[in-house]
Design a protein around this motif. Structure first.
Motif, PDB file in Angstrom:
ATOM      1  N   THR A   1       0.846  -1.193   0.000  1.00 39.21           N
ATOM      2  CA  THR A   1       0.000   0.000   0.000  1.00 39.21           C
ATOM      3  C   THR A   1       0.879   1.241   0.000  1.00 39.21           C
ATOM      4  N   VAL A   2       0.596   2.178  -0.922  1.00 44.55           N
ATOM      5  CA  VAL A   2       1.423   3.381  -1.063  1.00 44.55           C
ATOM      6  C   VAL A   2       1.212   4.290   0.152  1.00 44.55           C
ATOM      7  N   VAL A   3       2.357   4.654   0.817  1.00 41.62           N
ATOM      8  CA  VAL A   3       2.292   5.583   1.956  1.00 41.62           C
ATOM      9  C   VAL A   3       2.900   6.931   1.597  1.00 41.62           C
ATOM     10  N   TYR A   4       3.607   6.967   0.495  1.00 42.23           N
ATOM     11  CA  TYR A   4       4.162   8.233   0.033  1.00 42.23           C
ATOM     12  C   TYR A   4       4.211   8.165  -1.489  1.00 42.23           C
ATOM     13  N   GLY A   5       3.789   9.213  -2.118  1.00 40.68           N
ATOM     14  CA  GLY A   5       3.786   9.268  -3.562  1.00 40.68           C
ATOM     15  C   GLY A   5       2.358   9.225  -4.080  1.00 40.68           C
ATOM     16  N   SER A   6       2.233   9.269  -5.370  1.00 41.71           N
ATOM     17  CA  SER A   6       0.910   9.340  -5.994  1.00 41.71           C
ATOM     18  C   SER A   6       0.627   8.030  -6.727  1.00 41.71           C
ATOM     19  N   PRO A   7      -0.578   7.473  -6.510  1.00 38.75           N
ATOM     20  CA  PRO A   7      -1.640   7.982  -5.613  1.00 38.75           C
ATOM     21  C   PRO A   7      -1.514   7.357  -4.242  1.00 38.75           C
ATOM     22  N   ALA A   8      -1.651   8.134  -3.201  1.00 40.03           N
ATOM     23  CA  ALA A   8      -1.516   7.640  -1.834  1.00 40.03           C
ATOM     24  C   ALA A   8      -2.678   6.710  -1.506  1.00 40.03           C
ATOM     25  N   GLY A   9      -2.377   5.640  -0.800  1.00 45.30           N
ATOM     26  CA  GLY A   9      -3.392   4.671  -0.404  1.00 45.30           C
ATOM     27  C   GLY A   9      -3.656   3.598  -1.439  1.00 45.30           C
ATOM     28  N   ALA A  10      -3.096   3.763  -2.649  1.00 46.75           N
ATOM     29  CA  ALA A  10      -3.296   2.739  -3.674  1.00 46.75           C
ATOM     30  C   ALA A  10      -2.350   1.564  -3.447  1.00 46.75           C
ATOM     31  N   THR A  11      -2.512   0.521  -4.218  1.00 43.75           N
ATOM     32  CA  THR A  11      -1.657  -0.663  -4.122  1.00 43.75           C
ATOM     33  C   THR A  11      -0.736  -0.702  -5.328  1.00 43.75           C
ATOM     34  N   LEU A  12       0.528  -1.067  -5.070  1.00 45.85           N
ATOM     35  CA  LEU A  12       1.492  -1.139  -6.166  1.00 45.85           C
ATOM     36  C   LEU A  12       1.023  -2.130  -7.228  1.00 45.85           C
ATOM     37  N   SER A  13       1.240  -1.758  -8.486  1.00 41.03           N
ATOM     38  CA  SER A  13       0.936  -2.691  -9.574  1.00 41.03           C
ATOM     39  C   SER A  13       1.984  -3.793  -9.616  1.00 41.03           C
ATOM     40  N   ALA A  14       1.721  -4.794 -10.402  1.00 37.70           N
ATOM     41  CA  ALA A  14       2.651  -5.921 -10.500  1.00 37.70           C
ATOM     42  C   ALA A  14       3.984  -5.457 -11.070  1.00 37.70           C
ATOM     43  N   ASN A  15       3.942  -4.567 -12.083  1.00 38.66           N
ATOM     44  CA  ASN A  15       5.186  -4.062 -12.669  1.00 38.66           C
ATOM     45  C   ASN A  15       5.964  -3.210 -11.667  1.00 38.66           C
ATOM     46  N   GLN A  16       5.248  -2.388 -10.899  1.00 35.21           N
ATOM     47  CA  GLN A  16       5.927  -1.557  -9.896  1.00 35.21           C
ATOM     48  C   GLN A  16       6.575  -2.414  -8.816  1.00 35.21           C
ATOM     49  N   GLN A  17       5.845  -3.436  -8.364  1.00 33.32           N
ATOM     50  CA  GLN A  17       6.392  -4.275  -7.303  1.00 33.32           C
ATOM     51  C   GLN A  17       7.585  -5.074  -7.793  1.00 33.32           C
ATOM     52  N   ALA A  18       7.565  -5.446  -9.093  1.00 38.00           N
ATOM     53  CA  ALA A  18       8.683  -6.211  -9.637  1.00 38.00           C
ATOM     54  C   ALA A  18       9.949  -5.365  -9.714  1.00 38.00           C
ATOM     55  N   SER A  19       9.793  -4.038  -9.964  1.00 35.82           N
ATOM     56  CA  SER A  19      10.969  -3.170 -10.079  1.00 35.82           C
ATOM     57  C   SER A  19      11.306  -2.428  -8.783  1.00 35.82           C
ATOM     58  N   ALA A  20      10.532  -2.659  -7.724  1.00 35.50           N
ATOM     59  CA  ALA A  20      10.747  -1.933  -6.466  1.00 35.50           C
ATOM     60  C   ALA A  20      11.973  -2.457  -5.719  1.00 35.50           C
ATOM     61  N   LEU A  21      12.569  -1.561  -4.923  1.00 38.83           N
ATOM     62  CA  LEU A  21      13.696  -1.928  -4.062  1.00 38.83           C
ATOM     63  C   LEU A  21      13.158  -2.273  -2.684  1.00 38.83           C
ATOM     64  N   PRO A  22      13.359  -3.484  -2.191  1.00 40.02           N
ATOM     65  CA  PRO A  22      12.835  -3.850  -0.870  1.00 40.02           C
ATOM     66  C   PRO A  22      13.613  -3.149   0.250  1.00 40.02           C
ATOM     67  N   ILE A  23      12.876  -2.763   1.279  1.00 35.90           N
ATOM     68  CA  ILE A  23      13.480  -2.149   2.478  1.00 35.90           C
ATOM     69  C   ILE A  23      13.366  -3.167   3.600  1.00 35.90           C
ATOM     70  N   ARG A  24      14.510  -3.604   4.133  1.00 36.65           N
ATOM     71  CA  ARG A  24      14.519  -4.669   5.131  1.00 36.65           C
ATOM     72  C   ARG A  24      15.069  -4.149   6.460  1.00 36.65           C
ATOM     73  N   VAL A  25      14.469  -4.671   7.510  1.00 31.04           N
ATOM     74  CA  VAL A  25      14.937  -4.406   8.878  1.00 31.04           C
ATOM     75  C   VAL A  25      15.079  -5.746   9.587  1.00 31.04           C
TER      76      VAL A  25
END
Length: 462
Positions: free
Chosen positions: A104-128
């Motif tokens: 779920t998008v917390v920053y950026g446009s559109p806020a509150g939307a869900t990442l598309s499959a293409n966006q999630q495939a190219s996203a950089l994971p943030i790990r803790v």
């Protein structure tokens, strides 16, 4: 060239060329854009350590509330409004999207939307501590100014695409030639066979090959060739037989007349009668040929009417009692009591029966018998009502297995000399079978050498 294989090959080449060019253009555009975005993202990540900062923020706060300050600072550090003005190799117009672990998008446009499959495939994971707590999506609408090594990589990629396109085109040409020639070869064989038949080479046949449809055409052509060859053989034999049958009475009449003119034979009634008999035979042969031709062409006039089968059969047999008695042959009848009324031509029926009875009496030795039988039959596939089966059974010499398949052919005789001495033309059975079929019936024969014969015919009843 207006040839099928040339057209098929050109079609293969055209389709492949269009497909290869389209794929190459799309692949080049997509690869360039993805490479541009990859470089922009890598530069941003490397220069700002944004992923590490976001991971530290989440570890410290336990959520993404207030993360906008970090992301806005990253944007400001790139020259404001997401611009990184560092000259060659810099990122232009980069935008950032941050999503939580669920996408779920917390920053950026559109806020509150869900990442598309293409966006999630190219996203950089943030790990803790080994757990993914969010995703950072970096997009670059603008273009990255490439350095020499990066531009060389893209140029090499484009060259590889061109080489692949040329290889695919060459393969398409080769396969197009092979497939089109294989498809056109059976048709070429068919045209060769057709030309051979035009030259009257009746023995030429085509090997069925190629696709199912083309092989079916080849088999149909072979069936047609068999039929044409058989028809041509029958035509030649018929012409030879007609010439032979016409020549015999003409030669006899001509010889006798020449002998009388030369004074070899006296000009007496007996000699003139011999010539007259030959003209009668010649006239009968011509009449039979004309009748057979009309019947086979379906142009023989028929006077169809209701006929009492019992009365018609008894009348026909009555005319042959004296003939059979003169040859010492017993003529019998076996007629069922429930014979139906026929819808037929009585004169043609009598002609058929006279032919069968005459042949039976002629080929049955003295002391033998000829029996005319008639029974009612149930309906058949051709006729919904009852049929009448009439058969002529004799105790004569029978028909050999070699002659039996051809017994209804024109001029066919197992013993030609016997048929000619008795005055026959060799057309009687052929005419009889044609007449029966013209009246809507069927005709056949059953026989064995030395065991007599059974000629049968069926006619539709009312």
């Amino acid at each position: 060239m207006n040839r099928l294989w040339v057209r098929l090959t050109c079609a293969f080449i055209a389709i492949t060329l269009i497909s290869v060019i389209l794929v190459a253009v799309l692949a080049n555009s997509a690869a360039t854009d993805q490479f541009q975005q990859y470089l922009a993202g890598q530069e941003l990540v490397n220069q700002t350590s944004l992923v590490g900062n976001l991971g530290a923020y989440y570890q410290q706060h336990g959520n993404w509330n207030g993360v906008a300050t970090i992301l806005e600072a990253a944007g400001a550090g790139t020259g404001g409004s997401g611009m990184m003005g560092r000259g060659r190799g810099s990122n232009r117009g980069t935008s950032l999207i941050l999503a939580d672990a669920s996408g779920t998008v917390v920053y950026g446009s559109p806020a509150g939307a869900t990442l598309s499959a293409n966006q999630q495939a190219s996203a950089l994971p943030i790990r803790v501590n080994g757990t993914t707590v969010g995703y950072l999506v970096i997009t670059t609408p603008g273009r990255v100014i490439l350095n020499q090594a990066q531009q060389a990589f893209l140029d090499q990629l484009r060259r590889n695409l061109v080489f692949a396109a040329l290889a695919a085109l060459g393969l398409a040409i080769t396969l197009g030639l092979l497939i089109s020639r294989a498809m056109a070869r059976p048709l070429a064989h068919l045209s060769t066979a057709a030309r051979a038949f035009a030259r009257r080479d009746w023995d030429y046949r085509v090997k069925p090959e190629g696709t199912v449809e083309v092989a079916d055409v080849a088999r149909a052509f072979n069936q047609m060739a068999e039929s044409l060859q058989r028809s041509e053989r029958v035509r030649r034999e018929m012409m030879a037989d007609i010439a032979h049958e016409l020549r015999t009475p003409l030669a006899v009449a001509q010889g006798n007349l020449r002998a009388m003119l030369d004074g070899v034979y006296p000009l007496e009634h007996s000699e003139v009668a011999t010539v007259y008999d030959e003209t009668l035979l010649l006239n009968r042969l011509i009449d039979d040929l004309r009748e057979l031709a009309l019947a086979e062409a379906g142009q023989l006039p028929l006077s169809m009417r209701d006929v009492d089968a019992t009365a018609a059969l008894r009348d026909t047999v009555a005319h042959f009692v004296a003939v059979a008695g003169a040859q010492g042959v017993e003529l019998k009848m076996q007629l069922a009591d429930d014979l139906p009324t026929l819808r037929t031509d009585p004169d043609r029926l009598a002609q058929v029966l006279r032919n069968l009875l005459m042949n039976a009496v002629r080929y049955t030795p003295a002391g033998g018998s000829v029996t005319l039988k008639a029974v009612r039959q149930s309906g058949s596939a051709q006729h919904s009502g009852a049929n009448l089966e009439i058969s002529v059974v004799d105790t004569g010499s029978g028909i050999t297995p070699e002659d039996l398949p051809y017994i209804f052919d024109r001029f066919y005789r197992g013993d030609r000399s016997r048929a000619r001495s008795s005055g026959g033309t060799g057309l009687g059975l052929a005419i009889a079978k044609t007449l029966v079929e013209a009246m809507g019936g069927q005709m056949g024969v059953e026989s064995a050498a030395g065991q007599g014969s059974r000629f049968w015919l069926t006619l539709p009843a009312i």
